[in-house]
Design a protein around this motif. Sequence first.
Motif, mmCIF file in Angstrom:
data_model
loop_
_atom_site.group_PDB
_atom_site.id
_atom_site.type_symbol
_atom_site.label_atom_id
_atom_site.label_comp_id
_atom_site.label_asym_id
_atom_site.label_seq_id
_atom_site.Cartn_x
_atom_site.Cartn_y
_atom_site.Cartn_z
ATOM 1 N N GLY A 1 -8.715 13.176 3.292
ATOM 2 C CA GLY A 1 -7.863 13.706 2.238
ATOM 3 C C GLY A 1 -7.189 12.591 1.470
ATOM 4 N N GLU A 2 -6.356 12.978 0.503
ATOM 5 C CA GLU A 2 -5.622 12.018 -0.316
ATOM 6 C C GLU A 2 -4.141 12.080 0.013
ATOM 7 O OE1 GLU A 2 -6.522 12.213 -4.462
ATOM 8 O OE2 GLU A 2 -8.679 12.096 -4.117
ATOM 9 N N CYS B 1 0.864 -1.177 0.000
ATOM 10 C CA CYS B 1 0.000 0.000 0.000
ATOM 11 C C CYS B 1 0.899 1.226 0.000
ATOM 12 C CB CYS B 1 -0.907 0.000 1.230
ATOM 13 S SG CYS B 1 -1.890 1.502 1.384
ATOM 14 N N HIS B 2 0.930 1.936 -1.130
ATOM 15 C CA HIS B 2 1.803 3.099 -1.262
ATOM 16 C C HIS B 2 1.054 4.421 -1.216
ATOM 17 C CE1 HIS B 2 5.449 0.858 -1.999
ATOM 18 N NE2 HIS B 2 4.759 0.065 -2.805
ATOM 19 N N SER B 3 -0.276 4.390 -1.231
ATOM 20 C CA SER B 3 -1.070 5.609 -1.167
ATOM 21 C C SER B 3 -2.426 5.272 -0.559
ATOM 22 C CB SER B 3 -1.247 6.211 -2.562
ATOM 23 O OG SER B 3 -1.978 5.337 -3.391
ATOM 24 N N SER C 1 6.014 0.492 2.916
ATOM 25 C CA SER C 1 4.618 0.760 2.561
ATOM 26 C C SER C 1 3.782 0.744 3.834
ATOM 27 C CB SER C 1 4.106 -0.276 1.562
ATOM 28 O OG SER C 1 4.007 -1.544 2.166
ATOM 29 N N VAL C 2 2.528 1.098 3.725
ATOM 30 C CA VAL C 2 1.620 1.055 4.864
ATOM 31 C C VAL C 2 1.229 -0.399 5.091
ATOM 32 C CG1 VAL C 2 -0.615 1.803 5.745
ATOM 33 C CG2 VAL C 2 0.775 3.382 4.371
ATOM 34 N N ARG C 3 1.422 -0.905 6.303
ATOM 35 C CA ARG C 3 1.147 -2.319 6.611
ATOM 36 C C ARG C 3 -0.014 -2.525 7.580
ATOM 37 N NH1 ARG C 3 4.817 -5.973 4.013
ATOM 38 N NH2 ARG C 3 6.235 -4.551 2.981
ATOM 39 N N VAL D 1 -4.241 6.328 12.232
ATOM 40 C CA VAL D 1 -2.784 6.302 12.286
ATOM 41 C C VAL D 1 -2.388 5.118 11.423
ATOM 42 C CG1 VAL D 1 -0.755 5.938 13.731
ATOM 43 C CG2 VAL D 1 -2.629 7.342 14.565
ATOM 44 N N VAL D 2 -1.485 5.364 10.462
ATOM 45 C CA VAL D 2 -0.976 4.286 9.617
ATOM 46 C C VAL D 2 0.434 3.929 10.073
ATOM 47 C CG1 VAL D 2 -2.450 4.836 7.652
ATOM 48 C CG2 VAL D 2 -0.207 5.907 7.814
#
Length: 155
Positions: free
Chosen positions: A42-43, A14-16, A55-57, A25-26
């Motif tokens: 938001g984006e 997950c990159h975005s 990346s987001v895990r 919280v990521v």
Amino acid sequence: MSDCADMTSYLSKCHSCRVESGCFVVYDRSSYMGNQFFVKRGEYSDHMTFGMSDSVRSCRLIPQHRGSYTMRIYEKENFQGQSHELMDDCDNIQERYRMSDSQSCNVMDGHWLMYEQPQFRGKQMYLRPGEYRSMREMGFSGMRLNSVRRIMDSC
């Protein structure tokens, strides 16, 4: 829509992300570990802007809080040393309280973000109500926590 301890069951990477409602919280590791970053509606087009290494895990939903905000910070682990009670944001803990470090805390009310640098910059750590006996054991070894902000956004 809720906490997710391991996003790899949904996405290999997950990159975005786009937050349509709520605050989260990521984390760059599964099970809510590693570098953290606060996101609200938001984006977020690039995980590198979060300070994520890969990346987001995982992610954690921050519940809406209405009421007072109270936390006590301690200079040393296990609630030892100099301490101060906070009820407002503090942009520079060292300057305001003359504390060389903050290595444990007790969050009594509200949800907070601690930052490694003054002026709410650098790595972040999400704190919800509870006792935090050792920032080092939480993965913040060698990192000074120098500012703290209440999460008051309309999530």
